[in-house]
Motif scaffolding. Structure first.
Motif, short mmCIF file in Angstrom:
data_model
loop_
_atom_site.label_atom_id
_atom_site.label_comp_id
_atom_site.label_asym_id
_atom_site.label_seq_id
_atom_site.Cartn_x
_atom_site.Cartn_y
_atom_site.Cartn_z
N PHE A 170 15.17 105.37 -23.26
CA PHE A 170 15.34 104.34 -24.29
C PHE A 170 16.63 104.50 -25.10
O PHE A 170 16.86 103.75 -26.05
N ILE A 171 17.48 105.46 -24.73
CA ILE A 171 18.69 105.74 -25.50
C ILE A 171 19.88 105.02 -24.87
O ILE A 171 20.11 105.10 -23.66
N ASP A 172 20.66 104.32 -25.68
CA ASP A 172 21.82 103.59 -25.18
C ASP A 172 22.85 104.57 -24.61
O ASP A 172 23.03 105.67 -25.13
N PRO A 173 23.54 104.15 -23.55
CA PRO A 173 24.49 105.07 -22.89
C PRO A 173 25.69 105.45 -23.75
O PRO A 173 26.38 106.44 -23.44
N ASP A 174 25.99 104.69 -24.82
CA ASP A 174 27.14 105.05 -25.64
C ASP A 174 26.81 106.09 -26.70
O ASP A 174 27.67 106.45 -27.51
N MET A 175 25.58 106.57 -26.71
CA MET A 175 25.17 107.60 -27.66
C MET A 175 25.36 108.99 -27.06
O MET A 175 25.28 109.19 -25.84
#
Length: 306
Positions: free
Chosen positions: A156-161
């Motif tokens: 559920f974590i965005d790839p830019d994080m």
């Protein structure tokens, strides 16, 4: 009518020079205090007077005094400048040592199994950091909502994080209580779920989450049915313990309930693996010391595989 609060470019230039001259009543002593030449102080004050639109000092060959405009400017400028210096000092302090308020957004399910022991020891190790946990299933915008970091399952974590692993990968398992299985029997195949009461999860966007399962290496999603709907995994676990139905939940969340024989795992060959739980935060070039301290702490204390 809306007022314009924008500070013009360079509007603060010369204020420190003015305050020093006003304090010492001398351009030469002000220059010595600030480590510049008297001519530089004089030029800064003249530029300030030009921007203000009024003469601030009465100059003679023997003395320097304040005009009425200078007195008014001094009365307002000195406390404002002192506040700016104090604000800079406060910000600098937070930028140099682990201190201040650390805000984290986390799902309810990770608080008892992961964060409670970790946060307790972290607070003891860093007493100048205040930790605020906002337990919610919603995927919030960290910057917009004022959070330093979040904790979520990896998918559920965005790839830019930037993500820091907190747990090893784990399966999503199906569980039910011994009482439920005594009444309804145990499912052996995925098709058997049609005959069972399945506890469903409503996501933060309002949609009902399907059950994701692994059928001989193929990922499948099943729209299960049942009379109970929860908004988070701990609620589903509690309902499963009470015999309301079957629940599909992260395996670490039911470890103790399974050991205590309150719940029984079924359909394990069909349980899909998840990446695990991660701490995540925006990929900024400079990280505040409070967040850096927390990142380093969880890396060394989470026990996750590196």
């Amino acid at each position: 009518m809306k007022q314009n609060f924008t500070v013009r470019h360079g509007a603060l230039d010369g204020v420190e020079a003015f305050l020093s001259v006003a304090q010492h009543r001398s351009f030469r002593r002000a220059a010595a205090e600030l480590g510049v030449t008297p001519s530089a102080i004089s030029q800064a004050v003249r530029a300030l007077e030009s921007r203000v639109g009024a003469v601030l000092f009465i100059r003679t060959t023997r003395s320097v005094g304040l005009t009425e405009a200078g007195e008014r400017f001094l009365a307002r400028a000195r406390p404002a400048f002192e506040e700016l210096i104090a604000a800079s000092g406060a910000a600098r302090e937070l930028g140099q040592k682990p201190a201040g308020l650390l805000r984290l957004t986390v799902p309810r399910s990770v608080v008892p199994i992961l964060l409670e022991p970790l946060i307790a020891s972290f607070c003891r190790a860093f007493p100048e950091i205040e930790v605020e946990l906002a337990a919610s299933e919603e995927l919030v915008d960290l910057a917009a909502e004022g959070f330093d970091a979040g904790i979520r399952m990896g998918q559920f974590i965005d790839p830019d994080m930037v993500a820091v692993r907190l747990t090893k990968p784990f399966p999503f398992v199906v569980v039910g209580s011994p009482d439920y299985f005594a009444r309804r029997g145990r499912p052996r195949r995925l098709d058997d779920l049609r005959e069972h009461a399945c506890l469903r999860l409503r996501r933060s966007n309002g949609a009902l989450a399907p059950w994701s399962l692994n059928d001989n290496g193929r990922s499948v999603e099943i729209a299960v049915s049942g009379s109970f709907i929860g908004h988070d995994f701990p609620t589903l676990v509690g309902a499963a313990v009470e015999g309301v139905g079957l629940a599909q939940v992260p395996a670490p969340l039911v470890t103790f309930a399974v050991k205590a024989k309150q719940l029984v795992r079924v359909l394990d060959p069909f349980a899909p693996m998840t990446p695990g739980v991660f701490l995540y935060y925006p990929g900024q070039r400079q990280i505040m010391p409070k967040l850096r301290a927390f990142i380093d702490y969880v890396k060394s204390h989470s026990g996750a595989a590196r």
